[in-house]
Design a protein around this motif. Structure first.
Motif, PDB file in Angstrom:
ATOM      1  N   MET A   1       0.835  -1.192   0.000  1.00 56.88           N
ATOM      2  CA  MET A   1       0.000   0.000   0.000  1.00 56.88           C
ATOM      3  C   MET A   1       0.876   1.251   0.000  1.00 56.88           C
ATOM      4  N   HIS A   2       1.525   1.555   1.123  1.00 58.54           N
ATOM      5  CA  HIS A   2       2.431   2.693   1.222  1.00 58.54           C
ATOM      6  C   HIS A   2       3.761   2.179   1.761  1.00 58.54           C
ATOM      7  N   PRO A   3       4.850   2.299   0.989  1.00 57.32           N
ATOM      8  CA  PRO A   3       6.155   1.816   1.470  1.00 57.32           C
ATOM      9  C   PRO A   3       6.529   2.464   2.810  1.00 57.32           C
ATOM     10  N   GLY A   4       6.982   1.650   3.737  1.00 56.56           N
ATOM     11  CA  GLY A   4       7.384   2.147   5.048  1.00 56.56           C
ATOM     12  C   GLY A   4       6.237   2.339   6.019  1.00 56.56           C
ATOM     13  N   PHE A   5       5.028   2.021   5.600  1.00 58.30           N
ATOM     14  CA  PHE A   5       3.852   2.155   6.468  1.00 58.30           C
ATOM     15  C   PHE A   5       3.288   0.771   6.767  1.00 58.30           C
ATOM     16  N   ILE A   6       2.603   0.649   7.892  1.00 63.07           N
ATOM     17  CA  ILE A   6       1.986  -0.603   8.323  1.00 63.07           C
ATOM     18  C   ILE A   6       0.474  -0.431   8.273  1.00 63.07           C
ATOM     19  N   THR A   7      -0.222  -1.430   7.774  1.00 61.29           N
ATOM     20  CA  THR A   7      -1.674  -1.362   7.641  1.00 61.29           C
ATOM     21  C   THR A   7      -2.368  -1.835   8.908  1.00 61.29           C
ATOM     22  N   ALA A   8      -3.444  -1.135   9.275  1.00 61.60           N
ATOM     23  CA  ALA A   8      -4.271  -1.492  10.434  1.00 61.60           C
ATOM     24  C   ALA A   8      -5.710  -1.072  10.130  1.00 61.60           C
ATOM     25  N   THR A   9      -6.613  -1.387  11.037  1.00 58.48           N
ATOM     26  CA  THR A   9      -8.004  -0.981  10.867  1.00 58.48           C
ATOM     27  C   THR A   9      -8.507  -0.305  12.130  1.00 58.48           C
ATOM     28  N   GLY A  10      -9.596   0.447  11.963  1.00 56.63           N
ATOM     29  CA  GLY A  10     -10.247   1.102  13.083  1.00 56.63           C
ATOM     30  C   GLY A  10     -11.712   1.299  12.757  1.00 56.63           C
ATOM     31  N   THR A  11     -12.435   1.905  13.673  1.00 57.65           N
ATOM     32  CA  THR A  11     -13.872   2.098  13.550  1.00 57.65           C
ATOM     33  C   THR A  11     -14.205   3.587  13.519  1.00 57.65           C
ATOM     34  N   LEU A  12     -15.011   4.001  12.525  1.00 59.64           N
ATOM     35  CA  LEU A  12     -15.441   5.392  12.442  1.00 59.64           C
ATOM     36  C   LEU A  12     -16.380   5.709  13.604  1.00 59.64           C
ATOM     37  N   ARG A  13     -16.119   6.848  14.268  1.00 60.21           N
ATOM     38  CA  ARG A  13     -16.976   7.263  15.365  1.00 60.21           C
ATOM     39  C   ARG A  13     -17.179   8.775  15.300  1.00 60.21           C
ATOM     40  N   TYR A  14     -18.415   9.177  15.091  1.00 61.91           N
ATOM     41  CA  TYR A  14     -18.766  10.598  15.008  1.00 61.91           C
ATOM     42  C   TYR A  14     -19.118  11.150  16.380  1.00 61.91           C
ATOM     43  N   SER A  15     -18.803  12.422  16.605  1.00 64.35           N
ATOM     44  CA  SER A  15     -19.135  13.148  17.838  1.00 64.35           C
ATOM     45  C   SER A  15     -18.860  12.300  19.081  1.00 64.35           C
ATOM     46  N   PRO A  16     -17.622  11.825  19.241  1.00 62.43           N
ATOM     47  CA  PRO A  16     -17.309  10.912  20.349  1.00 62.43           C
ATOM     48  C   PRO A  16     -17.368  11.598  21.711  1.00 62.43           C
ATOM     49  N   GLN A  17     -17.769  10.834  22.705  1.00 60.03           N
ATOM     50  CA  GLN A  17     -17.729  11.308  24.091  1.00 60.03           C
ATOM     51  C   GLN A  17     -16.276  11.262  24.554  1.00 60.03           C
ATOM     52  N   LEU A  18     -15.906  12.160  25.430  1.00 55.17           N
ATOM     53  CA  LEU A  18     -14.560  12.140  26.006  1.00 55.17           C
ATOM     54  C   LEU A  18     -14.565  11.314  27.270  1.00 55.17           C
ATOM     55  N   GLY A  19     -13.938  10.185  27.226  1.00 52.49           N
ATOM     56  CA  GLY A  19     -13.822   9.346  28.413  1.00 52.49           C
ATOM     57  C   GLY A  19     -15.146   8.762  28.847  1.00 52.49           C
ATOM     58  N   LYS A  20     -15.102   7.983  29.890  1.00 52.22           N
ATOM     59  CA  LYS A  20     -16.292   7.281  30.380  1.00 52.22           C
ATOM     60  C   LYS A  20     -17.332   8.223  30.969  1.00 52.22           C
ATOM     61  N   GLY A  21     -16.898   9.351  31.509  1.00 50.71           N
ATOM     62  CA  GLY A  21     -17.839  10.268  32.142  1.00 50.71           C
ATOM     63  C   GLY A  21     -18.341  11.359  31.222  1.00 50.71           C
ATOM     64  N   GLY A  22     -18.025  11.285  29.915  1.00 48.09           N
ATOM     65  CA  GLY A  22     -18.458  12.318  28.989  1.00 48.09           C
ATOM     66  C   GLY A  22     -17.815  13.663  29.285  1.00 48.09           C
ATOM     67  N   GLU A  93      -9.742   0.929   6.834  1.00 47.27           N
ATOM     68  CA  GLU A  93      -8.326   0.559   6.808  1.00 47.27           C
ATOM     69  C   GLU A  93      -7.476   1.810   6.633  1.00 47.27           C
ATOM     70  N   PHE A  94      -6.360   1.849   7.343  1.00 44.67           N
ATOM     71  CA  PHE A  94      -5.418   2.965   7.239  1.00 44.67           C
ATOM     72  C   PHE A  94      -4.009   2.412   7.316  1.00 44.67           C
ATOM     73  N   ALA A  95      -3.044   3.242   7.015  1.00 41.54           N
ATOM     74  CA  ALA A  95      -1.637   2.856   7.120  1.00 41.54           C
ATOM     75  C   ALA A  95      -0.939   3.880   8.018  1.00 41.54           C
ATOM     76  N   TYR A  96      -0.095   3.387   8.911  1.00 43.23           N
ATOM     77  CA  TYR A  96       0.636   4.298   9.795  1.00 43.23           C
ATOM     78  C   TYR A  96       2.134   4.036   9.670  1.00 43.23           C
ATOM     79  N   GLN A  97       2.890   5.080   9.902  1.00 45.90           N
ATOM     80  CA  GLN A  97       4.350   5.001   9.865  1.00 45.90           C
ATOM     81  C   GLN A  97       4.837   4.569  11.247  1.00 45.90           C
ATOM     82  N   PRO A  98       5.740   3.588  11.317  1.00 42.67           N
ATOM     83  CA  PRO A  98       6.182   3.077  12.623  1.00 42.67           C
ATOM     84  C   PRO A  98       6.927   4.096  13.495  1.00 42.67           C
ATOM     85  N   GLN A  99       7.539   5.092  12.894  1.00 41.07           N
ATOM     86  CA  GLN A  99       8.316   6.071  13.665  1.00 41.07           C
ATOM     87  C   GLN A  99       7.388   7.019  14.423  1.00 41.07           C
TER      88      GLN A  99
END
Length: 144
Positions: A1-22, A93-99
């Protein structure tokens, strides 16, 4: 995909609460017009451990309130409101640089993700966010 990057996945989350207590943001702002990608907590734990080892066990990091995440939209009200929350809860799916990089005690990794950039455009926002896409893994402000 992108040289020097590692592929991973995550979940889209709109208007997220901050922490457990909002908790609110430190600047008092809302998270209403935010979109993050929730990433695997184990990925964050692993990258924080590598950071600690890279600093000879002298710089521990605490996890961000949202856990490891990518901030794709940070308080920008979309133009195309009908597209807001499109794909909420979907896996992406996204790619991140290890550094690791550090800014004001926040530790992050560069990210590449065409799907997030395309989503920003669909929402009527500039394709490239400011700051650029990055995976936040922790901060050293109150490290434990």
């Amino acid at each position: 995909m992108h040289p020097g990057f590692i592929t991973a996945t995550g979940t889209l989350r709109y208007s997220p609460q901050l922490g457990k207590g909002g908790h609110t943001r430190r600047d008092g702002g809302s998270t209403q017009w935010w979109l993050i990608v929730d990433c695997d907590p184990e990925l964050g734990r692993y990258l924080r451990h590598l950071y600690l080892l890279g600093h000879r066990r002298t710089r521990a990091l605490q996890s961000p309130l949202w856990g490891p995440h990518i901030s794709a939209i940070r308080g920008e009200r979309p133009v195309a409101m009908d597209a807001w929350k499109r794909g909420d809860g979907a896996t992406i799916e996204f790619a991140y640089q290890p550094q690791a990089h550090e800014t004001d005690d926040y530790v992050w990794h560069r990210v590449r993700c065409e799907a997030l950039l395309n989503l920003r455009e669909t929402l009527g926002l500039p394709r490239e966010p400011e700051p650029a896409l990055h995976l936040t893994i922790g901060n050293a402000k109150r490290a434990v």
